[in-house]
Design a protein around this motif. Sequence first.
Motif, short mmCIF file in Angstrom:
data_model
loop_
_atom_site.label_atom_id
_atom_site.label_comp_id
_atom_site.label_asym_id
_atom_site.label_seq_id
_atom_site.Cartn_x
_atom_site.Cartn_y
_atom_site.Cartn_z
N VAL A 1 9.10 1.42 4.41
CA VAL A 1 8.40 2.24 5.40
C VAL A 1 7.07 1.60 5.79
O VAL A 1 6.74 1.49 6.97
CB VAL A 1 8.16 3.67 4.85
CG1 VAL A 1 7.24 4.45 5.76
CG2 VAL A 1 9.49 4.40 4.69
N GLY A 2 6.30 1.15 4.79
CA GLY A 2 5.01 0.52 5.08
C GLY A 2 5.15 -0.73 5.91
O GLY A 2 4.39 -0.95 6.87
N ALA A 3 6.12 -1.57 5.58
CA ALA A 3 6.33 -2.80 6.33
C ALA A 3 6.79 -2.50 7.76
O ALA A 3 6.37 -3.18 8.71
CB ALA A 3 7.36 -3.67 5.63
N ALA A 4 7.65 -1.50 7.91
CA ALA A 4 8.14 -1.14 9.25
C ALA A 4 7.00 -0.64 10.14
O ALA A 4 6.88 -1.03 11.31
CB ALA A 4 9.23 -0.09 9.15
N LEU A 5 6.14 0.22 9.58
CA LEU A 5 5.04 0.78 10.37
C LEU A 5 4.04 -0.29 10.79
O LEU A 5 3.66 -0.39 11.97
CB LEU A 5 4.33 1.88 9.57
CG LEU A 5 5.15 3.15 9.30
CD1 LEU A 5 4.38 4.09 8.39
CD2 LEU A 5 5.53 3.84 10.61
N ALA B 1 0.82 -1.21 0.00
CA ALA B 1 0.00 0.00 0.00
C ALA B 1 0.86 1.26 0.00
O ALA B 1 0.65 2.18 -0.81
CB ALA B 1 -0.94 -0.01 1.21
N VAL B 2 1.85 1.33 0.89
CA VAL B 2 2.67 2.53 1.00
C VAL B 2 3.59 2.68 -0.22
O VAL B 2 3.82 3.79 -0.69
CB VAL B 2 3.49 2.53 2.30
CG1 VAL B 2 4.38 3.76 2.40
CG2 VAL B 2 2.56 2.47 3.51
N SER B 3 4.07 1.57 -0.76
CA SER B 3 4.92 1.66 -1.96
C SER B 3 4.14 2.23 -3.14
O SER B 3 4.66 3.05 -3.90
CB SER B 3 5.48 0.28 -2.32
OG SER B 3 4.47 -0.57 -2.83
N GLU C 1 13.54 -5.42 11.12
CA GLU C 1 13.34 -6.74 10.53
C GLU C 1 12.09 -6.77 9.65
O GLU C 1 12.06 -7.44 8.61
CB GLU C 1 13.25 -7.80 11.62
CG GLU C 1 14.58 -8.29 12.16
CD GLU C 1 15.35 -7.25 12.97
OE1 GLU C 1 16.57 -7.39 13.13
OE2 GLU C 1 14.72 -6.29 13.46
N SER C 2 11.05 -6.05 10.05
CA SER C 2 9.84 -5.97 9.23
C SER C 2 10.11 -5.28 7.91
O SER C 2 9.65 -5.73 6.85
CB SER C 2 8.74 -5.21 9.99
OG SER C 2 8.34 -5.88 11.16
#
Length: 427
Positions: free
Chosen positions: A356-360, A141-143, A371-372
């Motif tokens: 960024v999306g995965a980290a959040l 989504a964020v990408s 790691e996310s």
Amino acid sequence: MNTTDAVTLHDQREVKIVLLIAAFVIIMATFFNQLPGGMIGALGAMVIVGYILNYLGDRTPIINQFFGGGAIVVIFGSSWLFHSGLISGDITKQITTFTKSGGFLSFYVASLVTGSILGMSRDTLKSAALKYIPVILGAVAVSFVFAGVVGLFFGKNLFESLMLIALPIMGGGMGAGAVPLVEIMSGRTGMDAASLMSQMVPALAIGNAIAIVIAGLLNKVGQVKPSWTGNGKLIRGEQEQIEEETNKYSLDVTKLGVGALIAISMFFLGTLLSSVISMHTYALMILSIALIKVTGLMPANLERAAHAWYTFVVGNLTPALLVGIGVAYTNLDQIIDALSPMYFAMVFATVLGAAVGAALIGRLMGFYPVESAITGGLCMANMGGTGDVAVLAASKRMELMPFAQISSRIGGAFMLILATFAIQLFS
């Protein structure tokens, strides 16, 4: 200095002398185009080149601190070295064949996936499995948002920025991503397959390179912000149980052999299942190993043997495999030719958005952000299995391979489904 320390230093000196002699012999054989054929010639050259470039990269200022050190230098250095004409093209073909059709990459990934999953605690695996899919969705989504915004800034419409750049980058690599995407899109957009592929391939190559560099930077972020990383552990609060047990476990040659056999057998199982289930071999292998682990079907001593083999493979064969990735999968000319500021910005925005999306979302789901970002974000944005190895090597977190493969395989399959629906909006 006590006697034990003196013996250890003596052993290290002997190892270095042997390595130098081996390197000299193999380099001479390579230079005069006298390497033996098949696996022995390819692996010999890959081990020596990988060791030398990895050594240099880990000791080069700035690169070793911010850009992944040896892994980056091995991948891009070997790509330049073997494609520049300095080394015989026959050796380059030999390494390419061994890495691809020779099965070295599959052997390596099977060893890592099997050992790392069987090396997890059951509770960790159960908890992560339920929470990991939202991390992938957050990355996608964020990408897409980042790519769309940057594309609009440069005057590109959403079809160009999302369907031709963001979607293939997040789609699981070349064979499992770009190729089926072209088949889906060429029949419904009016664009021919060759034109679509020519626009997607540079995005994949540049996106993969950016993902590797960002992975190295995330390793540095983890050092600066220790609370953001589990140093290879995905779930916050996860214990070091398996590593402690493995250290106490006697690792003789027989047990390493058993671990290798288990890894190979799991790959065979995935291959058999893929003949009746329409999923990638790696995805089915992951699901099978996870089921075996959760149900406790495999005895603990065999799980430890598989984990020990994984440790051996990572410690001894990673630089060699990175040479194979550099030679067989990294085209520097293609990357350089496509490096216009606009194109680079759109690709960079896509990869950064994934991280960024995965980290959040990972933070919200109880995972460590670093790691996310690496597994749920960068391993969605790289070029499949080869990209996973490169990204995890650059971030120094090879134990995250199972989650990286979930992103590349299951996440990649999700992107194909998404493409089928998304194309309706633009056709």
